[in-house]
Design a protein around this motif. Structure first.
Motif, PDB file in Angstrom:
ATOM      1  N   ALA A  49     -47.465   1.246 -16.949  1.00 34.02           N
ATOM      2  CA  ALA A  49     -46.187   1.470 -17.635  1.00 34.02           C
ATOM      3  C   ALA A  49     -46.321   2.610 -18.641  1.00 34.02           C
ATOM      4  N   ALA A  50     -47.450   2.615 -19.363  1.00 29.85           N
ATOM      5  CA  ALA A  50     -47.682   3.676 -20.350  1.00 29.85           C
ATOM      6  C   ALA A  50     -47.811   5.034 -19.655  1.00 29.85           C
ATOM      7  N   MET A  51     -48.504   5.048 -18.498  1.00 34.68           N
ATOM      8  CA  MET A  51     -48.679   6.295 -17.764  1.00 34.68           C
ATOM      9  C   MET A  51     -47.330   6.828 -17.271  1.00 34.68           C
ATOM     10  N   TYR A  52     -46.535   5.948 -16.652  1.00 36.49           N
ATOM     11  CA  TYR A  52     -45.238   6.369 -16.142  1.00 36.49           C
ATOM     12  C   TYR A  52     -44.299   6.808 -17.265  1.00 36.49           C
ATOM     13  N   GLU A  53     -44.419   6.108 -18.402  1.00 37.70           N
ATOM     14  CA  GLU A  53     -43.580   6.465 -19.546  1.00 37.70           C
ATOM     15  C   GLU A  53     -43.934   7.866 -20.051  1.00 37.70           C
ATOM     16  N   LYS A  54     -45.225   8.165 -20.055  1.00 38.03           N
ATOM     17  CA  LYS A  54     -45.663   9.484 -20.511  1.00 38.03           C
ATOM     18  C   LYS A  54     -45.160  10.574 -19.572  1.00 38.03           C
ATOM     19  N   ILE A  55     -45.264  10.309 -18.262  1.00 35.84           N
ATOM     20  CA  ILE A  55     -44.780  11.279 -17.280  1.00 35.84           C
ATOM     21  C   ILE A  55     -43.274  11.482 -17.442  1.00 35.84           C
ATOM     22  N   ALA A  56     -42.551  10.367 -17.668  1.00 35.35           N
ATOM     23  CA  ALA A  56     -41.096  10.451 -17.848  1.00 35.35           C
ATOM     24  C   ALA A  56     -40.753  11.275 -19.082  1.00 35.35           C
ATOM     25  N   ASP A  57     -41.520  11.099 -20.158  1.00 37.33           N
ATOM     26  CA  ASP A  57     -41.280  11.873 -21.381  1.00 37.33           C
ATOM     27  C   ASP A  57     -41.483  13.361 -21.126  1.00 37.33           C
ATOM     28  N   VAL A  58     -42.571  13.686 -20.402  1.00 37.70           N
ATOM     29  CA  VAL A  58     -42.851  15.096 -20.087  1.00 37.70           C
ATOM     30  C   VAL A  58     -41.732  15.668 -19.226  1.00 37.70           C
ATOM     31  N   GLU A  59     -41.289  14.879 -18.222  1.00 40.58           N
ATOM     32  CA  GLU A  59     -40.235  15.346 -17.322  1.00 40.58           C
ATOM     33  C   GLU A  59     -38.932  15.614 -18.088  1.00 40.58           C
ATOM     34  N   ASN A  60     -38.586  14.724 -19.011  1.00 41.77           N
ATOM     35  CA  ASN A  60     -37.358  14.909 -19.797  1.00 41.77           C
ATOM     36  C   ASN A  60     -37.413  16.182 -20.629  1.00 41.77           C
ATOM     37  N   ILE A  61     -38.578  16.420 -21.258  1.00 44.56           N
ATOM     38  CA  ILE A  61     -38.735  17.624 -22.075  1.00 44.56           C
ATOM     39  C   ILE A  61     -38.603  18.873 -21.218  1.00 44.56           C
ATOM     40  N   VAL A  62     -39.265  18.851 -20.029  1.00 51.05           N
ATOM     41  CA  VAL A  62     -39.232  20.024 -19.142  1.00 51.05           C
ATOM     42  C   VAL A  62     -37.816  20.285 -18.647  1.00 51.05           C
ATOM     43  N   ARG A  63     -37.141  19.248 -18.179  1.00 57.96           N
ATOM     44  CA  ARG A  63     -35.805  19.434 -17.603  1.00 57.96           C
ATOM     45  C   ARG A  63     -34.795  19.909 -18.653  1.00 57.96           C
ATOM     46  N   GLN A  64     -34.995  19.536 -19.878  1.00 62.10           N
ATOM     47  CA  GLN A  64     -34.056  19.938 -20.931  1.00 62.10           C
ATOM     48  C   GLN A  64     -34.358  21.322 -21.507  1.00 62.10           C
ATOM     49  N   ASN A  65     -35.595  21.751 -21.375  1.00 63.60           N
ATOM     50  CA  ASN A  65     -35.973  22.969 -22.087  1.00 63.60           C
ATOM     51  C   ASN A  65     -36.569  24.085 -21.237  1.00 63.60           C
ATOM     52  N   PHE A  66     -37.008  23.815 -19.984  1.00 66.08           N
ATOM     53  CA  PHE A  66     -37.653  24.859 -19.190  1.00 66.08           C
ATOM     54  C   PHE A  66     -36.643  25.948 -18.857  1.00 66.08           C
ATOM     55  N   TYR A  67     -37.075  27.195 -18.898  1.00 67.66           N
ATOM     56  CA  TYR A  67     -36.147  28.325 -18.867  1.00 67.66           C
ATOM     57  C   TYR A  67     -35.609  28.662 -17.481  1.00 67.66           C
ATOM     58  N   THR A  68     -36.209  28.124 -16.409  1.00 70.07           N
ATOM     59  CA  THR A  68     -35.728  28.475 -15.069  1.00 70.07           C
ATOM     60  C   THR A  68     -35.757  27.245 -14.167  1.00 70.07           C
ATOM     61  N   SER A  69     -35.492  27.439 -12.871  1.00 68.64           N
ATOM     62  CA  SER A  69     -35.417  26.302 -11.944  1.00 68.64           C
ATOM     63  C   SER A  69     -36.795  25.673 -11.717  1.00 68.64           C
ATOM     64  N   ILE A  70     -36.783  24.432 -11.240  1.00 67.79           N
ATOM     65  CA  ILE A  70     -38.018  23.672 -11.031  1.00 67.79           C
ATOM     66  C   ILE A  70     -38.213  23.396  -9.543  1.00 67.79           C
ATOM     67  N   ASP A  71     -39.433  23.661  -9.059  1.00 67.92           N
ATOM     68  CA  ASP A  71     -39.790  23.344  -7.675  1.00 67.92           C
ATOM     69  C   ASP A  71     -40.294  21.900  -7.649  1.00 67.92           C
ATOM     70  N   GLN A  72     -39.436  20.993  -7.226  1.00 63.89           N
ATOM     71  CA  GLN A  72     -39.761  19.569  -7.295  1.00 63.89           C
ATOM     72  C   GLN A  72     -40.978  19.208  -6.447  1.00 63.89           C
ATOM     73  N   GLU A  73     -41.074  19.785  -5.242  1.00 62.80           N
ATOM     74  CA  GLU A  73     -42.210  19.479  -4.364  1.00 62.80           C
ATOM     75  C   GLU A  73     -43.525  19.918  -5.010  1.00 62.80           C
ATOM     76  N   SER A  74     -43.495  21.076  -5.647  1.00 62.01           N
ATOM     77  CA  SER A  74     -44.692  21.562  -6.335  1.00 62.01           C
ATOM     78  C   SER A  74     -45.091  20.629  -7.469  1.00 62.01           C
ATOM     79  N   ILE A  75     -44.082  20.086  -8.171  1.00 61.70           N
ATOM     80  CA  ILE A  75     -44.351  19.145  -9.266  1.00 61.70           C
ATOM     81  C   ILE A  75     -45.035  17.888  -8.728  1.00 61.70           C
TER      82      ILE A  75
END
Length: 480
Positions: free
Chosen positions: A44-70
């Motif tokens: 749960a802690a691991m998934y929560e950490k990944i979710a936190d990172v994903e939220n930060i990236v999706r809200q702030n990354f400057y360009t599109s995201i390659d989901q398969e690469s992620i």
């Protein structure tokens, strides 16, 4: 006399037994529950950490995201966290490549190359596979690859060049090459092609066999080669597995089976400490002495092959210490076509010590210099010091087996002694034999100058001795 117990005592004992059983069950169940909860909490802690990172990236990354690469990077990072270099995550495309390799196919442009210091460090082509992209383009043995995808090969390592020339089927690579001193360019498309894994030749009384890879057809090819050489009268086999890094352990074990007598050939020790039989061999085998050529590029299946032959057939090794890749991997497929190749056990030889992380030390060390090591692929058999050393050891083993120590030309020493001491010993032995021969010659001359009666008697004795020696030599030759 048997002692009887009352009904009340029996009920009390039964109650005590049930109480003990219940307590033990509760202790074990509680422990399992706590471990499960801890595991769930960790996940749960691991998934929560990944979710936190994903939220930060999706809200702030400057360009599109390659989901398969992620997703691929997440899986790769998880496996890398195991800190085991042999455990690997493969994307769906990479799994397809591995499947082609497991079938004996090579995906690339169809050339084998070696570093050529004499030609600006370019990659020299020493083999072109029939109907491969390189063959179709007109590239031939001796051509020099000077650039790959716009990068000069001068400062490129051999492994880097090989990696750039391989890839998924259908992808392309641009190369520049020198053909008959004229520079040319070509775009080659990677494709799957067959590459023979066994080549062989008869060298005097030694059968030389080179195993460049281990694939499903290697065992049958090796069986054909060894039988052909034995039919030609060879008295020993020298098998070259230098720079063979095949990870197909099953095919390596099948190839060893061709040469080994019946019995267990390798164990595997798993995470719980249990040791299980991993491979066995049938009754079919060869009975001549075997020498193996190894170096720092001998690994995985080739090391398995080496350990099996050393333990079961008493094969001798010549060259340098192997890679030390003595673990077992298994490929687990994921629903999307990707996969995880995970280390599941450690190889445990039948007699010798486990070699994972340390390698297999040669019985007879022979080191090539740096230039020869880089270009050994294109060295002739006569110019390859490790091959020649292997032939010496093979002939020595034959001489010992046939009871002909005088024919021992190598007088090789164990690797525990220095190479210099071994060479000096060989020179001393050769010098001693020369002196003995010279002394015998002088004695013969002195005998020849003696009385006529003695000369006649000696002449008859010499003729009789020569005839006897000729008979012995013929017998020894047939014994071999």
């Amino acid at each position: 006399m048997k002692k009887k117990i009352s009904v009340s005592e029996a009920i009390s004992l039964l109650f005590v037994a049930m109480t003990v059983t219940f307590c033990l069950t509760m202790v074990i169940s509680t422990k399992m529950f706590e471990e499960k909860v801890a595991s769930v909490n960790e996940k749960a802690a691991m998934y929560e950490k990944i979710a936190d990172v994903e939220n930060i990236v999706r809200q702030n990354f400057y360009t599109s995201i390659d989901q398969e690469s992620i997703y691929n990077s997440l899986a790769t990072g998880y496996i890398n966290g195991l800190k085991d270099s042999e455990s690997v995550y493969y994307s769906a495309g990479e799994v397809a490549v591995q499947q082609e390799i497991s079938k004996g196919k090579v995906i690339g442009v169809g050339v084998d190359i070696a570093k050529s210091k004499e030609n600006n460090g370019y990659m020299q082509v020493y083999r072109v596979y029939s109907e491969s992209p390189a063959d179709v383009e007109g590239i031939v043995v001796g051509d020099l690859i000077s650039g790959i995808n716009g990068t000069s090969t001068t400062n490129m390592t051999l492994d880097e060049a090989k990696k750039m020339l391989t890839g998924q089927s259908g992808t392309g690579v641009e190369i520049t090459f020198l053909h008959e001193k004229s520079e040319k360019s070509a775009k080659l498309v990677h494709k799957a092609y067959d590459a023979p894994s066994v080549s062989y030749s008869k060298e005097d009384d030694v059968g030389y066999i080179k195993l460049t890879n281990f694939v499903p057809k290697t065992a049958s090819e090796l069986e054909y080669a060894s039988n052909n050489l034995l039919d030609q009268g060879v008295k020993s086999l020298c098998i070259d597995i230098r720079n063979n890094k095949s990870k197909d352990f099953d095919s390596a074990a099948a190839a060893a089976d061709v040469l080994l007598k019946e019995g267990t050939t390798m164990y595997a020790t798993y995470v719980d400490g249990e040791k299980k039989v991993l491979y066995t061999s049938d009754k079919t085998c060869v009975s001549v002495p075997i020498v193996l050529l190894t170096n720092s590029g001998t690994g995985y299946g080739a090391e398995l092959f080496t350990a099996m032959l050393k333990d079961i057939a008493d094969a001798k090794t010549v060259g340098t210490t192997t890679m030390g890749k003595g673990t077992v991997q298994k490929l687990f497929r994921l629903p999307d076509g990707s996969g995880v190749e995970l280390t599941i056990a450690v190889l445990t030889p039948v007699k010798s010590a486990a070699y994972n992380g340390v390698g297999i030390t040669p019985d007879y060390e022979k080191i090539l210099d740096a230039d020869q090591e880089q270009s050994y692929y294109i060295l002739s058999i006569a110019a390859d010091g490790q091959i020649q050393r292997g032939f010496e050891v093979a002939k020595n083993l034959v001489n010992k087996a046939t009871g002909n120590p005088e024919g021992d030309s190598s007088q090789t020493q164990d690797v525990g002694n220095s190479q210099a001491e071994g060479d000096k010993a060989a020179e001393k032995s050769a010098s001693s034999k020369a002196e003995e021969k010279s002394s015998n010659s002088k004695a013969a001359e002195k005998s020849a100058s003696s009385k006529a009666e003695e000369k006649s008697a000696n002449s008859k004795a010499e003729e009789k001795s020569a005839s006897s020696k000729g008979t012995e030599k013929s017998s020894s030759s047939k014994g071999k």
